[in-house]
Design a protein around this motif. Structure first.
Motif, PDB file in Angstrom:
ATOM      1  N   GLY A 169     -20.518  12.159  16.452  1.00 41.03           N
ATOM      2  CA  GLY A 169     -22.012  11.103  16.250  1.00 41.03           C
ATOM      3  C   GLY A 169     -21.876  10.361  15.359  1.00 41.03           C
ATOM      4  O   GLY A 169     -20.345   9.772  14.771  1.00 41.03           O
TER       5      GLY A 169
ATOM      6  N   LYS B  28     -14.114   9.246  10.324  1.00 38.56           N
ATOM      7  CA  LYS B  28     -13.205   7.980  10.590  1.00 38.56           C
ATOM      8  C   LYS B  28     -13.495   6.883  10.476  1.00 38.56           C
ATOM      9  O   LYS B  28     -13.250   6.039  10.675  1.00 38.56           O
ATOM     10  N   ALA B  29     -15.401   6.800   9.897  1.00 41.75           N
ATOM     11  CA  ALA B  29     -15.457   5.007   9.517  1.00 41.75           C
ATOM     12  C   ALA B  29     -17.248   5.753   8.644  1.00 41.75           C
ATOM     13  O   ALA B  29     -17.677   6.001   9.250  1.00 41.75           O
TER      14      ALA B  29
ATOM     15  N   GLY C 214     -11.500   4.676  14.209  1.00 42.78           N
ATOM     16  CA  GLY C 214     -13.192   4.625  13.502  1.00 42.78           C
ATOM     17  C   GLY C 214     -14.410   4.437  14.369  1.00 42.78           C
ATOM     18  O   GLY C 214     -14.182   6.180  14.152  1.00 42.78           O
ATOM     19  N   ILE C 215     -15.222   3.890  14.036  1.00 51.00           N
ATOM     20  CA  ILE C 215     -16.404   3.966  14.618  1.00 51.00           C
ATOM     21  C   ILE C 215     -17.107   4.521  16.349  1.00 51.00           C
ATOM     22  O   ILE C 215     -18.024   4.891  17.027  1.00 51.00           O
TER      23      ILE C 215
ATOM     24  N   VAL D 169     -14.969   6.230  17.464  1.00 48.17           N
ATOM     25  CA  VAL D 169     -14.645   8.436  17.307  1.00 48.17           C
ATOM     26  C   VAL D 169     -16.249   8.117  17.583  1.00 48.17           C
ATOM     27  O   VAL D 169     -16.284   9.886  18.724  1.00 48.17           O
ATOM     28  N   SER D 170     -17.527   8.163  17.562  1.00 49.81           N
ATOM     29  CA  SER D 170     -18.698   8.863  17.634  1.00 49.81           C
ATOM     30  C   SER D 170     -18.630   8.724  18.838  1.00 49.81           C
ATOM     31  O   SER D 170     -20.053   9.422  19.808  1.00 49.81           O
TER      32      SER D 170
END
Lengths: 281, 281, 281, 281
Positions: free
Chosen positions: D206, D242-243, A249-250, A252-253
């Motif tokens: 990102g 992914k989010a 999810g988040i 990954v950023s």
């Protein structure tokens, strides 16, 4: 415009308000021949019904499922399955007090702005009771998927400050607490935090984690009907949900591709991912 | 696959079998603020309900409409309107006799071939009772359209050999006969022909003519969702319907363009067609 | 509102105007692995292309199909197949003359009423050229169905007063005449009638008959997505079509159930209809 | 099954592969009368086109938009707008090397598992080039929304470790750097981090933040077609996403209702939220 229908092949249409006569769903496209009784649906409704603990609405509802069509001699016929759940406790509240105010975190204002009229009793259509139709349909979907070797499990990963610890997760304990949290220690923390929040007339956020096992690769259709897109829509359309994450999810950023991408190996000649940062999708 | 839903903006989903617990429809997308009561729907159901004359099924059903959602303080809220019509006479027939046979002109074989299972009681989902949901939804659509200045009228133009004569049509007499034929002479002929057919355990075909008044030009969307395409689908999906004609219909195949094309003139500066071979579409 | 898409699983979206840069279609949902080349599509376009006889528009168009996506190494990939057919003869006509008039039997007025703007050149989107996208998509569908053992055949049953005589029908002669009429005698009559009509600057109606062989029972979904409903919509959405009949069609209105209902027998243990008044649906 | 269409009223259908002949989109349902030229679309494509900096794929593509239908004399006609962007650099890469391997973080394996055939050149349909069709359609949507007083702005909030600082955000600088990051300091950090990642043949995650201004309350339809549900589907269907978060997003899970719920006040008699934790939805 019509917005109460979800799905194309297995298609559900929900209806009903918090304080109307009842709540229901029409499930269309369920294959014929699936054994189905009201008990199958009731088992799922019993898990969501209110008034079972300190931590949910104190409204008393049995939420009894009635199948009105689509099942003959204990099996689905391929025709639409209409499920009806009467509201029984809908007259006992006095909602006059909220008739003229817009509650924060609710859809009161939105409905007024959109429709110019609003069933203010308990949130009307925007009540949490709207999910009853989803749960009833989900009970059928779940039974169907099980026959195909697919299982779906959702549980509370976090309730406010209490977080399920992966090292303590034991699914056999999941239904021993009202949060459906499979970590007894975290569940106890959650109960204490919830009591404190309720004591100060407050509420808490949480995280639901859902895993699907046995699904073959290739479900969903590029590009707009990708599985993660369809799931995101379904989940985000539930009241109060403000984030959807797949896999890491988040987070990954903040990672690099080398950390995040799941590389392949083969096990017995079958391609298998070595890691699962992508949530398997 | 799901096939019980029709429409995009004003969308209806029907359910129910001839001898199940009931029949119903969910109407989603109806604008908010339309005054609506069960009586509005009942008036339409009363016109279609069985057992009112010699000429329909002798099953006794009151077909009482119940509104379960989407209406608050007498007005629609914009949320899905769930209408339920319980079956009450469904236990009185013995359908064991048709359990093992495929009736001509019915969908018995088709359902078996498609689903491998069949609710054989009275045709199940393929019964004429399926139209109850359409009629109930139509009652709402009709009320809504009336507010927009659009009226819809359908009547029996022919029953077997009896044909309504345009020179005798008088809509004030339409509901005086069980065929809803606005020509009393033809209605009498129809009654006699029908009695004779029933006497020889036979049935007769007929023609329903439907006119819509007050509809502005430009409804429908090219190319697949043209109004005549949508109407054709809706009408042809009714059991026993085998032909749909717009305007002059099949007779167009035998006329020349010069006879058939509707040319324009202007009346008070507004373009108006001089003739109406095209059915106004 | 969007109306240029048809179908759910095998879905086509058409675009293009008579005198724009070209016409096209996106076919989405075609299974992967079907051998497909531009020649497969061209064969169908060649049968519909204008300028091949006295009896169609004299516009010269090669109508050359280009596949832009969805095919890799000669096979479909499961991804959308985009087909583009450039217009080449679109500059040679002077349409200024029809800019300010509404032609009878055309959609000129309707487009103006609906959109307030109109591509008046050759009818724009409402031109008969719109069917090019359908034909191109149909070429793919036809090839796919053939692999499944299903064949579709459409032909001219009547052109004005000329009617194909069932006793003379010989499909091997069908493409020998510009009407695709499988009865050489009727085709000759049609040619004469058409010449006469053209001579008096008139046109004629006709009947297209379409038969499908090899389709298994149970295709289509009750109730609104019945096969006959879907077919009726598709056919009625073609420009100039004003009637759709299934099986005996409108004649059913004048026959009795005993004449019209197709009763069953069994052949080699398989249920078979003795007659086919219902068109097999 | 068909999955390349998004939207009901304003509906887009995309097609095309990384190394096919081109990429495109059909936009159906755009209102008539909107001034539209290829330049309007090109401006958006120019912002996404590759080969403009060190930090994107080095493939050279002009990505030139061609409008093939739906626009007449500089205005939309209400008919489908077909936009085509030819691929020009598709022959210069040798993709034989990836023909037999499944790249991590790509859909190679999924496509093989789903379709049994795969356009392996550059990811085929699952390439990042798929978004070209979305961007072209978005250019039209953006112009349409602007006429309605609605503006949409998306920018890079974080690239790897570099995060835009709210106190430094200056949208006038946004297009001065290849990341479209409206904080020059963070953009510089992003460039350095990206260079380092590229140096080690790696990539970075990102966060894109998107804000919509001027949208009236009440857009979207309960329950499944809620605005946040539709947005989540659209965004999550983009490759590599992914989010999806609305408002405070995942942080809501750790806050109390009293912190998170946006309460109302009135400004000049109009209800206004005091805070915006919910993202305005």
């Amino acid at each position: 415009m019509a917005g109460s229908t979800f799905g194309e092949i297995f298609r559900i249409t929900t209806w009903g308000e918090s304080h109307g006569k009842g709540i229901g769903v029409v499930v269309d496209g369920c294959p014929a021949g699936l054994p189905l009784t009201e008990k199958d649906i009731q088992a799922f409704l019993d898990r969501r019904k209110p008034g079972q603990s300190l931590f949910t609405t104190q409204r008393r509802e049995d939420d009894t499922a009635q199948i009105w069509s689509g099942v003959f001699e204990g099996k689905t016929t391929g025709c639409p399955i209409s499920i009806l759940i009467p509201n029984t406790d809908q007259r006992s509240r006095d909602y006059g007090a909220i008739m003229d105010i817009y509650r924060p975190g609710h859809a009161d204002y939105t409905y007024d702005a959109k429709y110019g009229i609003r069933d203010y009793r308990g949130g009307g259509r925007s009540s949490g009771r709207e999910t009853i139709g989803r749960v009833a349909a989900g009970a059928i979907a779940s039974k169907l998927l099980k026959e195909l070797g697919v299982t779906v499990r959702a549980y509370a990963q976090a309730i406010g400050p209490a977080k399920a610890d992966p090292s303590r997760i034991d699914f056999s304990t999941m239904y021993d607490n009202p949060f459906y949290m499979p970590d007894p220690v975290a569940a106890q923390e959650a109960a204490e935090a919830a009591k404190a929040a309720i004591g100060s007339k407050d509420s808490m956020g949480g995280v639901v984690r859902c895993t699907v096992d046995g699904l073959p690769a290739g479900i969903g259709d590029p590009c707009f009907d990708k599985l993660d897109g369809l799931l995101a829509k379904a989940v985000m359309s539930i009241g109060a949900v403000k984030a959807v994450e797949i896999g890491d999810g988040i987070r990954v950023s903040e990672t690099r591709g080398s950390q995040n991408n799941d590389s392949y190996t083969t096990v017995d000649g079958v391609p298998v991912k070595k890691t699962n940062h992508g949530g398997g999708i």
